[in-house]
Design a protein around this motif. Structure first.
Motif, short mmCIF file in Angstrom:
data_model
loop_
_atom_site.label_atom_id
_atom_site.label_comp_id
_atom_site.label_asym_id
_atom_site.label_seq_id
_atom_site.Cartn_x
_atom_site.Cartn_y
_atom_site.Cartn_z
N UNK A 96 0.85 -1.20 0.00
CA UNK A 96 0.00 0.00 0.00
C UNK A 96 0.88 1.25 0.00
N UNK A 97 1.94 1.24 0.82
CA UNK A 97 2.83 2.40 0.87
C UNK A 97 3.57 2.60 -0.46
N UNK A 98 3.95 1.51 -1.11
CA UNK A 98 4.62 1.61 -2.42
C UNK A 98 3.64 2.17 -3.45
N UNK A 99 2.39 1.68 -3.44
CA UNK A 99 1.39 2.17 -4.39
C UNK A 99 1.11 3.66 -4.18
N UNK A 100 1.06 4.11 -2.92
CA UNK A 100 0.84 5.53 -2.64
C UNK A 100 2.01 6.38 -3.11
N UNK A 101 3.24 5.88 -2.91
CA UNK A 101 4.43 6.62 -3.35
C UNK A 101 4.47 6.71 -4.88
#
Length: 147
Positions: A96-101
């Motif tokens: 999720x954090x990678x997708x947001x970045x």
């Protein structure tokens, strides 16, 4: 008797296959259960058109995924996470954090298509694998830093 399968059936065939079965099996099981339809000439024409359209859609999806993969080639992400004095992260960095970045940089990638070679649990550099299409995969490096 020829039938067109609507779904995969073990030891018989896959979806959209035209198969020959015994008349009783087709009339009494496959057709009433909705697993197949009778292979009339008109049904075969509809099947051919559906297959052609599905191939066109798949080619478009693959082309879009290839373009996105080419744009992602030089991208490097930095993910902030709370960490202890030894460099161990409280929790872990997830997809999720990678997708947001990636979204912040203008790339829309579904989080379910992101995997890791090793789970990021300490500060450092890692690689995220993005499965954009079954034939198009790209690796995006990212660094986990302390906040």
């Amino acid at each position: 008797m020829e039938v067109i399968l609507k779904q995969d059936i073990k030891k018989l065939g896959e979806k959209d296959d035209v198969v020959t079965v015994k008349p009783g099996y087709g009339r009494n099981y496959l057709i009433p259960q909705g697993f197949a339809v009778l292979a009339t000439p008109s049904a075969k024409k509809v099947l051919a058109e559906n297959i052609r359209q599905a191939q066109f859609k798949q080619e478009k999806i693959k082309k879009d995924a290839t373009q996105l993969a080419n744009k992602l080639e030089g991208v490097k992400l930095t993910i902030g996470a709370k960490a202890g004095e030894t460099g161990k992260i409280f929790g872990s960095v997830n997809s999720i954090q990678i997708a947001e970045a990636l979204k912040k940089q203008g790339f829309d990638v579904d989080r379910r298509r992101i995997t890791f070679e090793q789970d990021p649990k300490v500060l450092g550099e890692y690689v995220a694998n993005l499965n954009l299409h079954k034939e198009v995969k790209v690796q995006v490096p990212f660094e986990v830093v302390a906040e």
